[in-house]
Enzyme design. Structure first.
Site, PDB file in Angstrom:
ATOM      1  N   ASP A  84      24.085 -51.014  46.589  1.00  0.00           N
ATOM      2  CA  ASP A  84      25.141 -51.871  47.136  1.00  0.00           C
ATOM      3  C   ASP A  84      25.729 -51.190  48.384  1.00  0.00           C
ATOM      4  O   ASP A  84      26.036 -49.995  48.359  1.00  0.00           O
ATOM      5  CB  ASP A  84      26.224 -52.033  46.043  1.00  0.00           C
ATOM      6  N   SER A  97      26.969 -48.611  44.066  1.00  0.00           N
ATOM      7  CA  SER A  97      27.503 -48.313  45.398  1.00  0.00           C
ATOM      8  C   SER A  97      27.254 -46.835  45.708  1.00  0.00           C
ATOM      9  O   SER A  97      26.838 -46.067  44.832  1.00  0.00           O
ATOM     10  CB  SER A  97      29.006 -48.593  45.419  1.00  0.00           C
TER      11      SER A  97
HETATM   12  P1  13P Z   1      34.372 -57.986  43.756  1.00  0.00           P
HETATM   13  O1  13P Z   1      35.332 -56.889  44.130  1.00  0.00           O
HETATM   14  O2  13P Z   1      34.926 -59.332  44.061  1.00  0.00           O
HETATM   15  O3  13P Z   1      33.916 -57.874  42.349  1.00  0.00           O
HETATM   16  O4  13P Z   1      33.076 -57.824  44.700  1.00  0.00           O
HETATM   17  C1  13P Z   1      32.118 -56.845  44.440  1.00  0.00           C
HETATM   18  C2  13P Z   1      31.143 -56.700  45.561  1.00  0.00           C
HETATM   19  O5  13P Z   1      31.064 -57.493  46.483  1.00  0.00           O
HETATM   20  C3  13P Z   1      30.264 -55.527  45.511  1.00  0.00           C
HETATM   21  O6  13P Z   1      29.446 -55.426  46.645  1.00  0.00           O
HETATM   22  O1  G3H Z   2      31.484 -52.723  47.186  1.00  0.00           O
HETATM   23  C1  G3H Z   2      32.292 -52.896  46.298  1.00  0.00           C
HETATM   24  C2  G3H Z   2      32.058 -52.593  44.889  1.00  0.00           C
HETATM   25  O2  G3H Z   2      33.106 -53.137  44.125  1.00  0.00           O
HETATM   26  C3  G3H Z   2      31.859 -51.123  44.617  1.00  0.00           C
HETATM   27  O3  G3H Z   2      33.040 -50.449  44.769  1.00  0.00           O
HETATM   28  O4  G3H Z   2      32.664 -48.466  46.265  1.00  0.00           O
HETATM   29  O5  G3H Z   2      34.493 -48.483  44.538  1.00  0.00           O
HETATM   30  O6  G3H Z   2      32.104 -48.308  43.833  1.00  0.00           O
HETATM   31  P1  G3H Z   2      33.078 -48.835  44.860  1.00  0.00           P
HETATM   32 ZN    ZN Z   3      30.263 -56.028  48.482  1.00  0.00          ZN
END
Ligand code: 13P
Ligand code: G3H
Ligand code: ZN
Length: 361
Positions: free
Chosen positions: A83, A50
């Protein structure tokens, strides 16, 4: 050369009727846990970072971390994915640092909080598709806003998610609009909203169709049989992990996640990428809490990070087996991004809309 693009991996998954979990990482322990699990069951993997992970670990560290695992496990195809990219620049810099795939999440504006309108979403997603496909990287888009159908709220514990309350019209992807979106953007994969949300607190009871709208996936797959669908917020939040955390001093209120059998149903209807972060966070936390509760004098990080890695490895392995990813790595020959760029340029990978896929489902 073990690095693979999302597009090549999900095309293989569609042709062979399986799904691929996308596990989030922030550090070396998580990357190693995923790779050990993949190696144990001969599975390709999607590792995703992310924006928060990139800030936490540093882009240079992440780049070398992925180089390191690719070198350690040359027989395991690894897709490195951004992500929830919030704008074009986030996606471009991810590719610069060796990511083979990016998500342009235009369901929200660049602040990652404000729901965006359809035209904005198409514009930013199309910009990223043009840029990424020139160099052979893949793009995931999102249509519909992730959030709870029970409460109308988004997730609160992660940086990315809307604030306030939304109606079902925004929390459920419209199947007809999904067709228009894929045509207009030419994304390689489409994340859809159907009642899942990020984090541990997804549902206040075991979900049924009223709060986890799997029918939306089926309707979209009927209209877009050749588009790879993505389920976000797909941790199952296993009861045993909640119990371990609470047994060793944690305070997690009772909660429910997405049952694995619902994900397996999704895989039968075009779901190819399944995002999982929370289950791994919980597995590591439970293992660390146990070490601290049983050995309050412990202060060597290896003594609690090793069991944490083992606990995460077990979750990853289980999902790789449950989604049918196990056994697939040795069947794939990853193409370099330069070869994928040529395929895009030749029009070979343009969306096929209204054409029935012949797949072993
Ligand atoms: P969860 O929080 O359900 O693991 O989802 C993670 C996610 O969608 C990251 O993009
Ligand atoms: O998008 C959701 C994932 O669980 C990543 O989370 O933004 O805290 O790294 P984060
Ligand atoms: Zn997500």
């Amino acid at each position: 050369m073990a690095r693979i693009t999302l597009r090549q991996l999900l095309d293989h998954a569609a042709e062979n009727g399986y799904g691929v979990p996308a596990f989030n990482i922030n550090n070396m322990e998580q990357a190693l846990a995923i790779m050990e699990a993949a190696d144990a069951v001969d599975a390709p993997v999607i590792i995703q970072a992310s924006r928060g992970a990139r800030q936490y670990a540093n882009d240079v560290v992440l780049k070398h971390l992925i180089d390191a695992v690719a070198e350690m496990y040359p027989h395991i195809p690894v897709c490195m994915h951004q992500d929830h990219g919030n704008n074009e620049a986030t996606c471009a810099t991810a590719i610069q640092f060796g990511f083979t795939s990016v998500m342009m999440d235009g369901s929200l504006q660049a602040d990652g909080k404000t729901p965006a309108d359809y035209d904005y979403n198409v514009k930013v997603t199309r910009n990223v598709v043009d840029m990424a496909h020139w160099v052979g990287a893949s793009v995931e888009g999102e249509l519909g806003v992730l959030g709870s159908l029970e409460t109308g709220m988004g997730e609160k514990e992660d940086g990315h998610g809307f604030e306030g309350k939304l109606g079902h019209d925004q929390l459920l992807t419209d199947p007809d609009q999904a067709v228009e979106f894929v045509k207009a953007t030419e994304v390689d994969a489409l994340a859809i909203a159907m009642g899942t949300s990020h984090g541990a607190y997804k549902f206040t009871r075991k979900p049924d169709g009223a709060v986890l709208a799997m029918n939306v996936i089926e309707e979209i797959h009927q209209r877009l049989p050749n588009t790879h669908l993505v389920m976000h917020g797909s941790s199952s939040v296993p009861q045993e992990l909640q119990d371990i955390i609470n047994q060793y001093g944690g305070q997690m209120p009772q909660t429910w996640g997405v049952p694995v059998e619902e994900i397996q149903r999704g895989i039968k209807h075009g779901v190819r990428k399944i995002n999982i972060d929370t289950d791994n966070r919980m597995a590591m936390t439970g293992a660390i809490r146990k070490v601290f509760a049983e050995n309050p004098g412990e202060f060597d990080p290896r003594k609690y990070l090793k069991p944490a890695m083992e606990a995460m490895r077990a979750v990853c392995r289980q999902r790789l087996e449950e989604f049918g990813t196990a056994g697939q790595a040795s069947k794939i020959k990853p193409l370099p991004m330069s070869a994928m760029a040529k395929r895009y340029a030749a029009g070979e990978l343009s969306p096929k809309i209204g054409i029935t896929r012949v797949a072993a489902e």
